[in-house]
Design an enzyme around this catalytic site. Structure first.
Site: not given
Ligand code: S5P
Length: 283
Positions: A39, A61-62, A93-94, A97-98, A100
Site C-alpha cells: 500500500d 495485493k495492490t 478493489r473492493k 456497486d450495481i 453494470n
Molecule cells: O478486512 C480487511 C480487508 C482488507 S482487504 N482489512 C484489511 O486490512 N484489508 C486490507 O489489508 C487493507 O485494505 C490493507 O490493504 C491490508 C492491511 O494492511 P496492513 O498494513 O494493516 O497489514
C-alpha cells in the site's frame, strides 16, 4: 473441514476456477501462504518492495488507485515480476456497486484491472448482481472473485447474518467464479448451507502482524499462528508489517537498508505462516 487438508490436495476441489488452482499450486511450490499488501503511493516503491519480497510470497495485493504515478508500464513491470518470482496478483478493489457499474470499473477506466489482476474482491452490499457484473468480465479471462464476508477492522458491520449471506451467495455461484472470502476464520464451514453439498473455498485474511496489535484507525492485528493454525484460514495478508521500513528514506544507503529490511520481514512472515500451516495439517 477442508482446511485440515494440505494445500496441494485441494487443487481438485477447484475444477471450475483456474486462479484458485494456481494459488494452491503456487503455495505448495513455494512453501508459502503469504500475501504481501503493498500500500504505497509511488511506482518505484511498489516495484522495489515487490522485487524484494517476491521470492517469499505467493501473492501480491495492490491498491492500484493510490499510486500517484500510475501508468500501464507499472502493470508491465508488475506482471514481469509476477513471472520472475512466481506469484499471483490481487487488486484489492473492493467493488461495491450495481452489476453494470462494476463490470465497467473492472474492465475499463485508467486501470483496466481485469486485464492484469488474477483475482479481485467485492462487497455483497448491492446484492448478487455484483457477482454477475464482475463474472461477465472476469470469467472469460479465468479470474477469481473473493467476497468480503468479514473484515479485520474494529466495529465492522460485516458479521452474523451478513457474513452468512456472503457464504450463501458463494455456494449459489454455480460457475465457480467466487473462489473464496476475505474473512477472519472458516466462514465457509461455520455458515455452510444445510441443503447444499460442502464446497471448498479459500479464506484470505488481513489484519496480520507480529509486532503490534493495531493502528490508530481501527485496524486489528493477529499473529500468523492465530490466523492459520487457530482459525484455519488459508492465506495471511501482511502490509505494514513487511514494507513498513520503506517510507521516507533520505539517501540511497538508507533506502538500500530499508529494502533489505523489507526482504527480511517477508521471509519472517513466510516462515511464521508456513510453520503455523504445518502445525495445522500435522495436528
Ligand atoms: O478486512 C480487511 C480487508 C482488507 S482487504 N482489512 C484489511 O486490512 N484489508 C486490507 O489489508 C487493507 O485494505 C490493507 O490493504 C491490508 C492491511 O494492511 P496492513 O498494513 O494493516 O497489514
Amino acid at each position: 473441514s477442508t482446511s485440515l487438508q494440505p494445500y496441494g490436495s485441494r487443487v481438485g476441489n477447484f475444477a471450475k476456477n483456474a486462479a484458485a488452482r494456481n494459488i494452491l499450486e503456487t503455495m505448495e511450490r513455494k512453501q508459502s501462504n503469504l500475501c504481501v499488501s503493498v500500500d504505497v503511493t509511488k511506482k518505484k516503491d511498489l516495484l522495489d518492495i515487490v522485487d524484494a519480497v517476491g521470492e517469499a510470497v505467493i501473492m501480491v495485493k495492490t491498491h492500484i488507485d493510490i499510486v500517484e504515478d500510475f501508468d500501464m508500464d507499472l502493470v508491465v513491470q508488475l506482471t514481469a515480476l509476477a513471472k520472475k518470482h512466481d506469484f499471483v496478483i490481487f487488486e484489492d478493489r473492493k467493488f461495491a456497486d450495481i452489476g453494470n457499474t462494476v463490470s465497467l470499473q473492472y474492465a475499463a477506466g485508467v486501470h483496466k484491472i481485469a486485464s492484469w489482476s488474477d483475482i479481485t474482491n467485492a462487497h455483497l452490499v448491492p446484492g448478487t448482481g455484483i457477482i454477475d457484473g464482475l463474472a461477465k468480465v472476469g470469467e472469460p479471462l479465468g479470474r477469481g472473485l473473493l467476497l468480503l464476508a468479514e473484515m479485520s477492522s474494529k466495529g465492522t458491520l460485516a458479521a452474523g447474518e451478513y457474513t452468512r449471506a456472503n457464504v450463501e451467495a458463494a455456494y449459489n455461484n454455480e460457475s465457480g467464479f467466487v473462489m473464496g472470502f476475505i474473512a477472519m476464520g472458516r466462514v465457509d464451514d461455520k455458515y455452510a448451507p444445510a441443503d447444499k453439498p460442502k464446497r471448498d473455498f479459500l479464506v484470505l485474511t488481513p489484519g496480520v502482524g507480529l509486532d503490534v496489535t493495531g493502528d490508530a484507525m481501527g485496524q486489528q492485528y493477529r499473529t500468523p499462528d492465530e490466523v492459520i493454525y487457530k482459525s484455519g484460514c488459508d492465506v495471511i495478508i501482511v502490509g505494514r508489517g513487511i514494507y513498513g521500513a520503506l517510507t521516507k528514506e533520505s539517501d540511497d544507503t538508507a533506502r538500500q537498508a530499508a529494502v533489505e529490511s523489507v526482504r527480511k520481514q517477508g521471509n519472517r512472515y513466510r516462515e511464521a505462516g508456513w510453520e503455523a500451516y504445518l502445525k495445522r495439517i500435522n495436528h
